[in-house]
Design a protein around this motif. Structure first.
Motif, short mmCIF file in Angstrom:
data_model
loop_
_atom_site.label_atom_id
_atom_site.label_comp_id
_atom_site.label_asym_id
_atom_site.label_seq_id
_atom_site.Cartn_x
_atom_site.Cartn_y
_atom_site.Cartn_z
N GLU A 18 0.83 -1.21 0.00
CA GLU A 18 0.00 0.00 0.00
C GLU A 18 0.86 1.26 0.00
O GLU A 18 0.57 2.24 -0.70
N ARG A 21 2.26 1.75 -3.46
CA ARG A 21 1.22 2.24 -4.36
C ARG A 21 1.01 3.75 -4.16
O ARG A 21 0.92 4.51 -5.12
N GLU A 25 1.59 6.99 -6.79
CA GLU A 25 0.62 8.06 -7.08
C GLU A 25 1.23 9.43 -6.83
O GLU A 25 1.03 10.37 -7.60
#
Length: 65
Positions: A18, A21, A25
Motif C-alpha cells: 500500500e 502504491r 501516485e
C-alpha cells in the motif's frame, strides 16, 4: 491442508504494498520538474490573459457595491 501464514508478516507485507502504491501516485502527482511547472504556469497565464482580453465588460469590483 492449507498453507500456514504468519499474520504479522502478512499485515506488514500488505502495508508495504500500500505504501509503494501511494508513493507511485505521489510521484505522478508531484514529481514534476521546475521546467514543467513553469511551462504549465505560463500556459495557464496565457490562456487567462487571452480570455480576459476578449471580455465585453470588465468584471465588477467587489468593493464597489
Amino acid at each position: 491442508m492449507g498453507e500456514i501464514i504468519n499474520l504479522r508478516q502478512a499485515r506488514k507485507q500488505k502495508a508495504r504494498i500500500e505504501k509503494e502504491r501511494q508513493a507511485g501516485e505521489n510521484r505522478v502527482l508531484f514529481g514534476r520538474s521546475k521546467a514543467e511547472r513553469e511551462r504549465d504556469r505560463l500556459t495557464s497565464e496565457k490562456t487567462e490573459n487571452f480570455v480576459a482580453g476578449h471580455r465585453r465588460e470588465k468584471p465588477d469590483d467587489p468593493g464597489k457595491r
